[in-house]
Design a protein around this motif. Structure first.
Motif, mmCIF file in Angstrom:
data_model
loop_
_atom_site.group_PDB
_atom_site.id
_atom_site.type_symbol
_atom_site.label_atom_id
_atom_site.label_comp_id
_atom_site.label_asym_id
_atom_site.label_seq_id
_atom_site.Cartn_x
_atom_site.Cartn_y
_atom_site.Cartn_z
ATOM 1 N N ALA A 36 1.404 41.710 5.556
ATOM 2 C CA ALA A 36 1.457 41.602 7.015
ATOM 3 C C ALA A 36 1.843 40.210 7.473
ATOM 4 C CB ALA A 36 0.106 42.004 7.610
ATOM 5 N N GLU A 37 1.333 39.168 6.780
ATOM 6 C CA GLU A 37 1.590 37.797 7.223
ATOM 7 C C GLU A 37 3.034 37.368 6.955
ATOM 8 O OE1 GLU A 37 -0.316 37.673 3.095
ATOM 9 O OE2 GLU A 37 -0.551 38.773 4.986
ATOM 10 N N LEU A 38 3.759 38.114 6.123
ATOM 11 C CA LEU A 38 5.145 37.765 5.805
ATOM 12 C C LEU A 38 6.159 38.698 6.467
ATOM 13 C CD1 LEU A 38 4.838 37.029 1.962
ATOM 14 C CD2 LEU A 38 4.690 35.411 3.869
ATOM 15 N N ALA A 39 5.670 39.696 7.179
ATOM 16 C CA ALA A 39 6.572 40.732 7.704
ATOM 17 C C ALA A 39 7.586 40.163 8.682
ATOM 18 C CB ALA A 39 5.760 41.840 8.365
ATOM 19 N N ALA A 40 7.154 39.277 9.603
ATOM 20 C CA ALA A 40 8.077 38.740 10.608
ATOM 21 C C ALA A 40 9.203 37.954 9.944
ATOM 22 C CB ALA A 40 7.315 37.861 11.590
ATOM 23 N N VAL A 41 8.868 37.124 8.947
ATOM 24 C CA VAL A 41 9.893 36.351 8.239
ATOM 25 C C VAL A 41 10.829 37.282 7.477
ATOM 26 C CG1 VAL A 41 10.292 34.653 6.415
ATOM 27 C CG2 VAL A 41 8.433 34.314 8.052
ATOM 28 N N ARG B 132 14.678 26.535 8.593
ATOM 29 C CA ARG B 132 14.130 25.539 7.681
ATOM 30 C C ARG B 132 13.044 24.729 8.402
ATOM 31 N NH1 ARG B 132 17.430 20.466 4.961
ATOM 32 N NH2 ARG B 132 15.667 19.659 3.704
ATOM 33 N N GLY B 133 11.896 24.586 7.729
ATOM 34 C CA GLY B 133 10.797 23.827 8.294
ATOM 35 C C GLY B 133 9.975 24.576 9.318
ATOM 36 N N VAL C 58 11.638 33.233 12.878
ATOM 37 C CA VAL C 58 10.488 32.350 12.991
ATOM 38 C C VAL C 58 10.988 30.903 13.067
ATOM 39 C CG1 VAL C 58 8.381 31.529 11.873
ATOM 40 C CG2 VAL C 58 9.002 33.949 11.749
ATOM 41 N N GLY C 59 10.641 30.231 14.169
ATOM 42 C CA GLY C 59 11.085 28.853 14.375
ATOM 43 C C GLY C 59 12.467 28.734 14.963
ATOM 44 N N GLY C 60 13.096 29.843 15.298
ATOM 45 C CA GLY C 60 14.468 29.813 15.793
ATOM 46 C C GLY C 60 14.608 30.398 17.178
ATOM 47 N N SER C 61 15.846 30.542 17.612
ATOM 48 C CA SER C 61 16.153 31.057 18.943
ATOM 49 C C SER C 61 16.488 32.548 18.875
ATOM 50 C CB SER C 61 17.339 30.293 19.536
ATOM 51 O OG SER C 61 17.065 28.912 19.578
ATOM 52 N N VAL C 62 16.409 33.193 20.027
ATOM 53 C CA VAL C 62 16.751 34.603 20.130
ATOM 54 C C VAL C 62 18.246 34.783 19.879
ATOM 55 C CG1 VAL C 62 16.882 36.584 21.695
ATOM 56 C CG2 VAL C 62 14.865 35.094 21.738
ATOM 57 N N GLU C 63 18.588 35.814 19.118
ATOM 58 C CA GLU C 63 19.997 36.094 18.860
ATOM 59 C C GLU C 63 20.236 37.600 18.805
ATOM 60 O OE1 GLU C 63 20.826 35.635 14.280
ATOM 61 O OE2 GLU C 63 19.630 33.928 14.950
ATOM 62 N N ARG C 64 21.464 37.969 19.082
ATOM 63 C CA ARG C 64 21.829 39.383 19.117
ATOM 64 C C ARG C 64 22.123 39.891 17.710
ATOM 65 N NH1 ARG C 64 21.286 42.518 23.522
ATOM 66 N NH2 ARG C 64 23.202 43.632 23.002
#
Length: 519
Positions: free
Chosen positions: A218-223, A230-231, A280-286
């Motif tokens: 569960a803790e890795l699902a989003a990634v 990076r970072g 995770v850590g990034g911007s929204v993209e299509r």
């Protein structure tokens, strides 16, 4: 197949088929024949033509397949007039001609005649003529499928009405670009359906990315699904694309979607509704992805933590894969296919492909195919593939069923008897330990299926499990033992359930509760 999405205006294939069904039909399928190329051929007999006696034997009726001209059974060991069948009211009478070659119908050899009840006929009645030909007699409603949807689907074998309708569903849905939810029991072939759907779609030149959601912590699902920069978190030394971006322009297959972590479900819903993801850590993209998901559990059950909005979005279009017990006509074709695959993989001799088999070997193969028709197939097509591999590995030109497999497969109990005794409940006290063990193994420890198999109540099965030194319920397994089994089985819930001798569905439910409690 159902459509919930307001943008999808196509009618369901099932609705089109039901409007144009033929009348009830008797279908005779060659499940085994000494000439293996004839396995899967069918004779179609309208019920209206069976109110007068019809003959079954060496020279009639004629059987045909997709690429073969019509021809009778033709085997010299089968009598010219072996059986006569006739509709009598709601039942079907089978009568063996005096002096005809051996005929086995269901449980027993037939010497005179038997009456088959409608329920048994709908389920399918195995018939063995002489020691060489195995047929399945079944009453069906044959759909008339429009020609443009009758094309074959990659990897989906079968001659049954169920498989014809499934291939039509796939062909129809492939012409659209809506997301699809595939529902079906474990081992029924949901991933094959997803692959066939992608191959038949306009996206077939782009990737098909397959993901088992249940295998992702569960803790890795989003990634895993949406990627990361990076970072973005401790240890993220490089960016990861995520499955959605890997499937760009193609299809993303999310197996066991019911096990999606509750924390990830809102992000998954946004990806489906807006076609937008946020690493995770990034911007929204299509993203441009068609999502095909699959489940073997109900997403609507009471107490489920699966979001209703996500469930309905996933199910904008649904395809239901039938369990193997609902299309037993295909057992012969599938078994032959899997035997050949196993022989090729292991560089094994497969005497079944020999056109000049000795009569003893023909009889041995016919006996195996006949026994397989009486099995409940709780593991569906995947279980049939595993059994085919075990049979092929027997080798040495001899057909063998190893001890556990021989005990698992029935040598009768096809339910052909016309008496009412077969429908009466049994007492659990009358079930021996060996019978109970066989029922548990045959039905993958599913309490409901075991109860139906033994014709006892579910409460009686629960009591027997509680009193057993061998069996237990998934909720009674210590968490440490459960985690150990999953680790040994690489997170495969089905294998872990088999190792722990519990129901896979119950084990999945236990895991969902454990994960919910830890969240």
């Amino acid at each position: 197949m159902r459509y919930h999405d307001s943008e999808a205006t196509l009618p369901a294939v099932a609705a089109v088929v039901n409007e144009r069904n033929n009348a009830d039909t008797l279908l005779l399928t060659l499940v085994f024949h000494p000439d293996a190329s004839r396995i899967g051929q069918c004779a179609v007999l309208p019920l209206a033509d069976c109110y007068t006696p019809r003959e079954l034997g060496r020279n009639s009726p004629e059987f045909s397949g997709a690429a073969a001209p019509a021809a009778p059974i033709g085997d010299p060991h089968v009598s010219r007039r072996a059986l006569q069948f006739e509709v009598c009211g709601q039942r079907l009478r089978l009568r063996r001609h005096e002096g005809a070659s051996r005929c086995r119908v269901g449980d027993e050899d037939l010497f005179e005649e038997t009456l088959i009840e409608p329920a048994h006929l709908a389920r399918g009645v195995p018939i063995m003529l002489s020691h060489s030909v195995v047929l399945l007699l079944r009453s069906v409603r044959r759909p008339r499928i429009p020609a443009q949807y009758a094309a074959s689907a990659a990897g989906l074998l079968g001659v049954s009405c169920s498989m014809q309708a499934l291939r039509a569903d796939i062909a129809r849905v492939a012409q659209t670009d809506v997301d699809v939810l595939i529902r079906g029991e474990t081992g029924s072939g949901k991933e094959l359906v997803a692959r066939a759907l992608h191959a038949a779609s306009a996206r077939n030149g782009a990737p098909l990315v397959s993901v088992n959601i249940a295998a992702i912590p569960a803790e890795l699902a989003a990634v895993a699904l949406f990627g990361s920069t990076r970072g973005a978190f401790t240890g993220a030394e490089r960016a990861t694309p995520g499955f959605f971006r890997q499937a760009q322009g193609g299809s993303l297959f999310l197996d066991e979607i019911g096990d999606t972590a509750s924390s990830v479900q809102p992000q998954l819903l946004r990806a489906l509704q807006q076609r937008e993801i946020q690493p995770v850590g990034g911007s929204v993209e299509r993203v441009d992805v068609r999502v095909i998901s699959a489940t073997d559990v109900s997403l609507d059950e009471s107490g489920s933590d699966f979001r209703a909005a996500l469930r309905h979005r996933l199910g904008a279009c649904e395809i239901v894969v039938p369990p193997l017990r609902d299309h037993p006509e295909d057992i012969g074709v599938l078994l032959l296919h899997f035997l050949r695959l196993a022989a090729q993989e292991g560089d094994l001799a497969l005497p079944l492909t020999n056109a000049h088999m000795q009569p003893q070997l023909v009889a041995a193969w016919a006996g195996v195919f006949f026994r397989l028709l009486g099995y409940a197939w709780p593991g569906n097509v995947r279980e049939l593939e595993n059994i085919a591999r075990r049979i092929a590995l027997s080798g040495d030109g001899v057909v063998r069923l190893d001890g556990p497999l021989s005990r698992l497969l029935p040598d009768g109990s096809y339910g052909v008897s016309s008496t009412s005794a077969a429908s009466r409940k049994h007492r659990i006290q009358d079930v021996s330990d060996a019978q109970f063990e066989r029922a548990m193994l045959a039905n993958n420890f599913e309490v409901k299926a075991v109860a139906e198999y033994l014709r006892v109540s579910r409460a009686a099965v629960y009591r027997r499990i509680e009193a057993s030194p061998v069996y237990r319920l998934a909720n009674d397994i210590p968490l440490e033992e459960l985690n150990s089994a999953l680790e040994v089985c690489d997170g495969d819930c089905d294998r872990a359930a088999a190792r722990l001798l519990v129901s896979a569905a119950s084990l999945r439910l236990r895991l969902r509760h454990v994960r919910a409690g830890a969240a």
